[in-house]
Scaffold this motif. Structure first.
Motif, PDB file in Angstrom:
ATOM      1  N   LEU A  97       0.849  -1.188   0.000  1.00 12.12           N
ATOM      2  CA  LEU A  97       0.000   0.000   0.000  1.00 12.12           C
ATOM      3  C   LEU A  97       0.890   1.245   0.000  1.00 12.12           C
ATOM      4  CD1 LEU A  97      -2.584  -1.164   2.698  1.00 12.12           C
ATOM      5  CD2 LEU A  97      -2.719  -1.402   0.205  1.00 12.12           C
ATOM      6  N   ASP A 119      -0.361  -9.587   5.931  1.00 13.89           N
ATOM      7  CA  ASP A 119      -0.478  -8.328   6.686  1.00 13.89           C
ATOM      8  C   ASP A 119      -1.528  -8.394   7.791  1.00 13.89           C
ATOM      9  OD1 ASP A 119       1.210  -6.203   5.652  1.00 13.89           O
ATOM     10  OD2 ASP A 119       0.061  -6.301   3.786  1.00 13.89           O
ATOM     11  N   ARG A 232       9.658  12.089   7.456  1.00 14.37           N
ATOM     12  CA  ARG A 232      10.865  12.568   6.780  1.00 14.37           C
ATOM     13  C   ARG A 232      10.846  14.091   6.806  1.00 14.37           C
ATOM     14  NH1 ARG A 232      15.056   9.386   5.562  1.00 14.37           N
ATOM     15  NH2 ARG A 232      13.631   7.774   4.798  1.00 14.37           N
ATOM     16  N   GLY A 259      15.165   2.636  13.631  1.00 20.90           N
ATOM     17  CA  GLY A 259      15.772   1.574  14.445  1.00 20.90           C
ATOM     18  C   GLY A 259      14.890   1.080  15.572  1.00 20.90           C
TER      19      GLY A 259
HETATM   20  N1  LIG Z   1       0.688  -3.923   2.645  1.00 23.46           N
HETATM   21  C1  LIG Z   1       1.579  -3.169   3.282  1.00 23.46           C
HETATM   22  N2  LIG Z   1       2.168  -3.622   4.419  1.00 23.46           N
HETATM   23  C2  LIG Z   1       3.090  -2.861   5.072  1.00 23.46           C
HETATM   24  O1  LIG Z   1       3.624  -3.295   6.122  1.00 23.46           O
HETATM   25  C3  LIG Z   1       3.450  -1.588   4.535  1.00 23.46           C
HETATM   26  C4  LIG Z   1       2.814  -1.169   3.360  1.00 23.46           C
HETATM   27  N3  LIG Z   1       1.882  -1.960   2.763  1.00 23.46           N
HETATM   28  N4  LIG Z   1       3.099   0.034   2.805  1.00 23.46           N
HETATM   29  C5  LIG Z   1       4.111   0.904   3.368  1.00 23.46           C
HETATM   30  C6  LIG Z   1       4.291   0.682   4.837  1.00 23.46           C
HETATM   31  C7  LIG Z   1       5.592   1.224   5.397  1.00 23.46           C
HETATM   32  N5  LIG Z   1       6.262   0.076   5.990  1.00 23.46           N
HETATM   33  C8  LIG Z   1       7.525   0.158   6.585  1.00 23.46           C
HETATM   34  C9  LIG Z   1       8.081  -0.883   7.300  1.00 23.46           C
HETATM   35  C10 LIG Z   1       9.347  -0.804   7.856  1.00 23.46           C
HETATM   36  C11 LIG Z   1      10.109   0.335   7.704  1.00 23.46           C
HETATM   37  C12 LIG Z   1      11.474   0.424   8.292  1.00 23.46           C
HETATM   38  O2  LIG Z   1      12.127  -0.593   8.493  1.00 23.46           O
HETATM   39  N6  LIG Z   1      11.969   1.634   8.609  1.00 23.46           N
HETATM   40  C13 LIG Z   1      13.327   1.880   9.113  1.00 23.46           C
HETATM   41  C14 LIG Z   1      13.938   3.112   8.508  1.00 23.46           C
HETATM   42  C15 LIG Z   1      13.931   3.167   7.018  1.00 23.46           C
HETATM   43  C16 LIG Z   1      14.481   4.503   6.531  1.00 23.46           C
HETATM   44  O3  LIG Z   1      15.562   4.919   6.987  1.00 23.46           O
HETATM   45  O4  LIG Z   1      13.821   5.095   5.681  1.00 23.46           O
HETATM   46  C17 LIG Z   1      13.304   2.171  10.606  1.00 23.46           C
HETATM   47  O5  LIG Z   1      12.282   2.630  11.106  1.00 23.46           O
HETATM   48  O6  LIG Z   1      14.351   1.986  11.230  1.00 23.46           O
HETATM   49  C18 LIG Z   1       9.564   1.380   6.997  1.00 23.46           C
HETATM   50  C19 LIG Z   1       8.291   1.294   6.459  1.00 23.46           C
HETATM   51  C20 LIG Z   1       5.508  -1.043   5.788  1.00 23.46           C
HETATM   52  N7  LIG Z   1       4.381  -0.743   5.128  1.00 23.46           N
END
Ligand SMILES: Nc1nc(=O)c2c([nH]1)NC[C@@H]1CN(c3ccc(C(=O)N[C@@H](CCC(=O)O)C(=O)O)cc3)C=[N+]21
Length: 283
Positions: A97, A119, A232, A259
């Motif tokens: 998504l 999900d 961001r 993190g």
């Molecule tokens: N069907 C569906 N399922 C999802 O689970 C789904 C989705 N759609 N659409 C988008 C969002 C967003 N999402 C993230 C998961 C992990 C990080 C992640 O690992 N973030 C790192 C940082 C990444 C960075 O530095 O940009 C952190 O927080 O440390 C980011 C974003 C799952 N999503």
């Protein structure tokens, strides 16, 4: 100073557990398969999906990505979902998504076989969570529950505040905290006095999507603070929904951004897929 809850390290531990389980299944011939459907060219989605792919391969899953062009129509997306529903090698399906404008997201999520719903977004599984039937759970709140456990925080009898009421985080988060016997409050954009609500919370989960909206000075001394936000800033810096430094001075434990919750979301997708694969041989 608060204990830092290291989501990156805990996620690595979870991946290790999943990898071990995959090895144990190997002699039975069962290889968990995760298929991600990405539609269009949203650059953030491309990055996330690459991460999911890397995680799946690391733990030994069969990992497949289907990339449809931004011009894909709803019938085309539904046809792909139907094909994946019928494919015995696919145990988990994730449709990334957001979907392009004009596509009915709800119709697509409802078309996924609930037994392949990586999900936990299918209405059947949403209902299953609300009445305590086992099944895939939304990855972000499931990851938060694991972080709380690893931080030694048992929500039982505590006042938990969830800020945000989205279908993918806030609402399922509230249900999971309730299942864990917390006294749960859900705050949102129309909440009359957010600082007062935050000030009462022993466990605070912020999932609003507004950079540093929750001020550190509001946090109850000793509270456990989980920050789901990923905002961001103009300069490229990633910040949460909580003013981290000020909150860390009052909290007993807190997650960083990045993190914290993000890596756990990805890890719980692996846990869900493993469980869906295991359930597939029990029927
Ligand atoms: N069907 C569906 N399922 C999802 O689970 C789904 C989705 N759609 N659409 C988008 C969002 C967003 N999402 C993230 C998961 C992990 C990080 C992640 O690992 N973030 C790192 C940082 C990444 C960075 O530095 O940009 C952190 O927080 O440390 C980011 C974003 C799952 N999503």
């Amino acid at each position: 100073m608060a204990q830092l809850i290291d989501g990156k390290a805990i996620a690595a531990q979870v991946r290790g557990e999943v990898a071990r389980a995959v090895k144990e299944l190997a002699p039975t011939g069962l290889v968990p398969g995760l298929t991600v459907v990405r539609v269009g060219d949203d650059p953030a989605s491309a990055v996330y999906v690459r991460g999911k792919r890397k995680d799946s391969e690391e733990v030994g899953f069969r990992s497949v990505e289907h990339h449809l062009p931004a011009t894909a129509t709803q019938p085309e997306i539904l046809a792909l979902v139907a094909k994946l529903n019928a494919d015995p090698l696919v145990h988990g399906i994730l449709v990334q998504l957001p979907l392009p404008k004009g596509v009915d997201e709800r119709a697509v999520l409802e078309a996924i076989d609930p037994r392949k719903d990586a999900d936990g977004f299918h209405p059947y599984n949403v209902g299953a969570l609300s009445i305590g039937i086992p099944g895939p759970r939304p990855c972000t709140p499931a990851g938060v529950m694991r972080l709380l456990r690893e931080a030694g925080c048992d929500p039982k009898g505590k006042r938990a505040l969830v800020v945000g009421r989205s279908n993918i985080v806030g609402k399922p988060m509230a249900m999971m905290l309730l299942e864990a016997h917390a006294t749960v409050t859900v705050a949102h954009s129309r909440t009359a006095d957010l600082p007062a609500e935050v000030g009462r919370a022993d466990v605070l989960v912020a999932a609003i999507g507004k950079a540093e909206l929750v001020k550190g000075a509001w946090v109850k001394p000793g509270a456990v603070v989980i920050d789901v936000g990923m905002n961001r800033l103009a300069g490229g810096k990633l910040v949460g929904d909580v003013e981290f430094a000020a909150a860390a001075e009052r909290a007993s434990a807190i997650t960083p951004v990045p993190g914290g919750v993000g890596p756990m979301t990805r890890a719980m997708l692996l846990v869900n897929t493993l469980e869906l694969a295991r359930a597939s041989v029990r029927r």
